[in-house]
Design an enzyme around this catalytic site. Structure first.
Site, short mmCIF file in Angstrom:
data_model
loop_
_atom_site.label_atom_id
_atom_site.label_comp_id
_atom_site.label_asym_id
_atom_site.label_seq_id
_atom_site.Cartn_x
_atom_site.Cartn_y
_atom_site.Cartn_z
N ASN A 115 12.83 -9.99 17.64
CA ASN A 115 13.09 -8.73 16.76
C ASN A 115 14.13 -8.79 15.98
O ASN A 115 15.39 -9.42 15.83
CB ASN A 115 13.78 -7.78 18.00
N THR B 244 4.99 -12.96 14.71
CA THR B 244 5.89 -12.29 15.78
C THR B 244 6.02 -12.99 17.15
O THR B 244 4.97 -13.59 17.48
CB THR B 244 5.41 -10.64 15.74
N ASP B 245 6.88 -13.06 17.55
CA ASP B 245 7.07 -13.32 18.84
C ASP B 245 6.21 -12.80 20.00
O ASP B 245 6.01 -13.25 20.96
CB ASP B 245 8.52 -13.60 19.38
N GLU B 246 5.77 -11.49 19.54
CA GLU B 246 5.01 -10.86 20.45
C GLU B 246 3.55 -11.56 20.68
O GLU B 246 2.94 -10.83 21.81
CB GLU B 246 4.82 -9.35 19.96
N LYS C 20 12.05 2.77 14.82
CA LYS C 20 12.33 1.53 15.67
C LYS C 20 13.77 1.70 16.35
O LYS C 20 14.59 2.55 15.92
CB LYS C 20 12.27 0.05 14.85
N ASN D 113 17.80 -3.42 26.38
CA ASN D 113 17.78 -2.19 25.32
C ASN D 113 18.72 -1.21 25.80
O ASN D 113 19.81 -0.91 24.76
CB ASN D 113 16.66 -1.51 25.59
N LYS E 139 -1.94 -9.12 15.73
CA LYS E 139 -1.03 -9.97 14.91
C LYS E 139 -1.56 -11.58 15.40
O LYS E 139 -1.70 -12.43 14.63
CB LYS E 139 0.26 -10.21 15.36
N LYS F 2 0.84 -1.14 0.03
CA LYS F 2 0.07 -0.14 -0.10
C LYS F 2 0.72 1.27 -0.03
O LYS F 2 0.29 2.15 -0.28
CB LYS F 2 -0.69 -0.11 1.03
N GLU G 46 0.77 -3.28 9.87
CA GLU G 46 0.87 -2.00 10.64
C GLU G 46 1.80 -2.73 11.89
O GLU G 46 1.50 -3.53 12.53
CB GLU G 46 -0.22 -1.22 11.47
P1 NAD Z 1 7.23 -2.41 8.19
O1 NAD Z 1 6.59 -1.58 9.13
O2 NAD Z 1 8.54 -1.89 7.99
O3 NAD Z 1 6.75 -2.69 6.69
C1 NAD Z 1 5.21 -3.13 6.59
C2 NAD Z 1 5.05 -2.92 5.12
O4 NAD Z 1 3.57 -3.17 4.94
C3 NAD Z 1 4.95 -1.47 4.60
O5 NAD Z 1 5.79 -1.47 3.34
C4 NAD Z 1 3.70 -0.95 4.20
O6 NAD Z 1 3.65 -0.09 3.26
C5 NAD Z 1 3.01 -2.21 4.31
N1 NAD Z 1 1.56 -2.25 4.34
C6 NAD Z 1 1.20 -1.82 5.54
N2 NAD Z 1 -0.02 -1.71 5.52
C7 NAD Z 1 -0.37 -2.19 4.34
C8 NAD Z 1 -1.94 -2.79 3.83
N3 NAD Z 1 -2.95 -2.62 4.43
N4 NAD Z 1 -1.81 -3.22 2.51
C9 NAD Z 1 -0.56 -3.32 1.92
N5 NAD Z 1 0.77 -3.15 2.58
C10 NAD Z 1 0.54 -2.58 3.61
O7 NAD Z 1 7.18 -3.86 9.06
P2 NAD Z 1 8.33 -4.87 9.35
O8 NAD Z 1 9.18 -4.37 10.34
O9 NAD Z 1 9.04 -5.03 7.95
O10 NAD Z 1 7.55 -6.10 9.47
C11 NAD Z 1 7.33 -6.97 8.53
C12 NAD Z 1 6.29 -8.23 9.05
O11 NAD Z 1 7.18 -8.85 9.87
C13 NAD Z 1 4.98 -7.61 9.91
O12 NAD Z 1 4.00 -8.58 9.68
C14 NAD Z 1 5.39 -7.78 11.49
O13 NAD Z 1 4.42 -8.04 12.30
C15 NAD Z 1 6.43 -8.98 11.35
N6 NAD Z 1 7.62 -8.91 12.19
C16 NAD Z 1 8.42 -8.01 12.44
C17 NAD Z 1 9.50 -8.15 13.13
C18 NAD Z 1 10.53 -6.88 13.26
O14 NAD Z 1 11.35 -6.99 14.00
N7 NAD Z 1 10.17 -5.66 12.64
C19 NAD Z 1 9.51 -9.21 14.14
C20 NAD Z 1 8.85 -10.37 13.91
C21 NAD Z 1 7.65 -10.22 12.95
O1 TDX Z 2 12.84 5.29 21.54
C1 TDX Z 2 12.60 3.95 21.89
N1 TDX Z 2 13.08 3.56 23.07
C2 TDX Z 2 13.17 2.58 23.62
O2 TDX Z 2 13.49 2.19 24.85
C3 TDX Z 2 12.10 2.98 21.02
C4 TDX Z 2 11.55 3.11 19.60
C5 TDX Z 2 11.97 1.72 21.53
N2 TDX Z 2 12.50 1.33 22.86
C6 TDX Z 2 12.37 -0.15 23.37
C7 TDX Z 2 10.97 -0.57 23.46
C8 TDX Z 2 11.29 -2.09 23.45
O3 TDX Z 2 11.54 -2.74 24.53
O4 TDX Z 2 13.34 -0.86 22.63
C9 TDX Z 2 12.65 -2.04 22.48
C10 TDX Z 2 12.58 -2.36 21.06
O5 TDX Z 2 11.39 -1.68 20.66
P1 TDX Z 2 10.74 -1.49 19.09
O6 TDX Z 2 12.04 -1.28 18.15
O7 TDX Z 2 9.82 -0.44 18.97
O8 TDX Z 2 10.57 -2.99 18.76
P2 TDX Z 2 9.33 -3.98 19.56
O9 TDX Z 2 8.43 -3.10 20.36
O10 TDX Z 2 10.28 -5.02 20.56
O11 TDX Z 2 8.70 -4.50 18.51
C11 TDX Z 2 9.73 -5.41 17.15
O12 TDX Z 2 9.53 -6.63 17.39
C12 TDX Z 2 8.64 -7.41 17.25
C13 TDX Z 2 8.77 -4.94 15.93
O13 TDX Z 2 8.87 -3.27 15.90
C14 TDX Z 2 7.64 -5.66 15.80
O14 TDX Z 2 6.95 -5.19 14.63
C15 TDX Z 2 7.80 -7.28 15.89
O15 TDX Z 2 6.65 -7.84 15.83
#
Ligand code: NAD
Ligand code: TDX
Length: 339
Positions: free
Chosen positions: A182, A125-127, A192, A252, A157, A34, A84
């Site tokens: 993560n 996700t592990d969350e 993040k 962290n 999720k 999107k 999201e």
């Molecule tokens: P991100 O937020 O970086 O990317 C999300 C993408 O999805 C973006 O490109 C956005 O434009 C798209 N998107 C959002 N809403 C949409 C919609 N309605 N239709 C089509 N596209 C849409 O996320 P990420 O960190 O790459 O995470 C990807 C997946 O992995 C997620 O499902 C998240 O729950 C999972 N995940 C993330 C982590 C992490 O550490 N980042 C860990 C475990 C699982």
């Molecule tokens: O400014 C900050 N300060 C801080 O202390 C931010 C952004 C985060 N934090 C802490 C919160 C968490 O304990 O750091 C840790 C990591 O935070 P995030 O990067 O927001 O990740 P988290 O909430 O752990 O979730 C991530 O891992 C699981 C991804 O964003 C999720 O999409 C995934 O499912």
């Protein structure tokens, strides 16, 4: 094989697209995204030069367009990254998370039901397991740990995971689910923890650590997540959940100090700020199942991966400078000013 990758303009999805184009040159990849604030076409610029790659802008919750895409492309595999994904945003505004993460997943599943599919893979996700106490380092999330969510993000999720399992049982959709810890690496959106701290430190701006900085996350280099998903979609068993993680727990505060050390910046930049509401204490994945059944092992150690990641942000300033100079400024002010 034709693979639809949803959310491929985001962090992990884009890394997965590059992984597939490199390791399965015979496959065709269609990215459905999107392009929300987290999606970035510039991230996919190199992929766009590959004739086996196609980008389609669209919302996974838009039934009509999703059906049109499935009808036209007849994919063999769908890997659903679209979501999201930021916990803090979900605390501010839960509804969007329900629409994309739950309704969006259900629309994709309906499309698979209507047009047929060889595999639907849900990137979870592990969350969804909630958190573990800090004083029980012996405990880990396994695939049989109860779902027990803390934030609107993780609840959405978990709901999606339950839908996937329901469709698998009721309609025999050949689905798999992975739950990863993560991730960190290139193309990680600046809101993040890791990219935010790298970028703030580069600007000698305060590093906002929530609470006391003692919360623990289990960090995995993004390429290792991609290799695990690749194995699951090709060799994993339908109906199964696979946990993905590399036993790499850090507080962290440890992560932030490591980044400061790599950049040669002072720890005086650290500022403890008001904690996240409902803040999960500790995540820790037990990856025994995927290691034993699919032979997956992570390749990148945190000490190497974090150095490579910092180097990437130093070498790719244009990518993130554009992001932080836009709407992101308002987000940052709202979340961090007077926190
Ligand atoms: P991100 O937020 O970086 O990317 C999300 C993408 O999805 C973006 O490109 C956005 O434009 C798209 N998107 C959002 N809403 C949409 C919609 N309605 N239709 C089509 N596209 C849409 O996320 P990420 O960190 O790459 O995470 C990807 C997946 O992995 C997620 O499902 C998240 O729950 C999972 N995940 C993330 C982590 C992490 O550490 N980042 C860990 C475990 C699982
Ligand atoms: O400014 C900050 N300060 C801080 O202390 C931010 C952004 C985060 N934090 C802490 C919160 C968490 O304990 O750091 C840790 C990591 O935070 P995030 O990067 O927001 O990740 P988290 O909430 O752990 O979730 C991530 O891992 C699981 C991804 O964003 C999720 O999409 C995934 O499912």
């Amino acid at each position: 094989m034709k693979i639809i990758v949803t959310g491929g303009a985001g962090f992990i999805g884009s890394n997965f697209i590059y992984y597939e184009l490199k390791n399965h040159a015979e496959d065709k990849i269609i990215c459905l995204d999107k392009l929300t604030y987290a999606g970035n076409l510039e991230t996919l610029a190199e992929a766009q030069t590959n004739e086996n790659f196609k980008f389609v802008r669209g919302d996974i919750a838009d039934r009509e367009n999703v059906y049109k895409l499935f009808e036209a492309e007849k994919p063999d595999i769908v890997v659903n990254f679209a979501a999201e994904s930021h916990v803090d945003r979900s605390i501010e505004d839960p509804e969007l998370f329900l629409r994309t993460n739950i309704i969006g997943t259900s629309v994709l599943l309906d499309a698979c039901r209507k047009f047929g599919i060889k595999r639907f893979h849900q990137v979870s996700t592990d969350e969804v397991y909630g958190d573990l106490p800090l004083d029980r380092p012996d405990l880990f999330f396994t695939e049989t740990t109860n779902l027990h969510t803390s934030s609107p993000y993780s609840a959405s999720k978990a709901a999606a995971d339950l839908l996937v399992q329901a469709y698998q049982r009721t309609y025999k959709i050949p689905a798999t689910i992975s739950r990863c810890s993560n991730n960190y690496g290139r193309f990680h959106f600046p809101e993040k923890l890791i990219p935010l701290m790298i970028i703030n430190a580069l600007h000698d701006k305060k590093l906002p650590v929530y609470g006391k900085g003692i919360n623990v996350r289990d960090w995995l280099y993004v390429d290792d997540h991609c290799s695990a998903i690749d194995l699951i979609i090709r060799k994993g068993t339908v109906g199964e959940v696979y946990n993905i993680g590399g036993h790499n727990e850090r507080t962290n505060l440890e992560v932030v100090k490591t980044i400061l050390k790599i950049l040669g910046k002072s720890e005086d930049l650290i500022e403890f700020v008001t904690d996240r509401k409902g803040h999960d204490q500790r995540y820790a994945i037990d990856p025994t199942k995927i290691s034993r059944e699919l032979g997956w092992t992570p390749q990148t150690k945190f000490d190497d991966g974090i150095k490579q990641t910092v180097a990437w942000y130093l070498e790719n300033r244009a990518w993130w400078e554009k992001i932080i100079s836009g709407e992101y400024k308002n987000y940052y002010a709202k979340m961090y000013d007077n926190r």
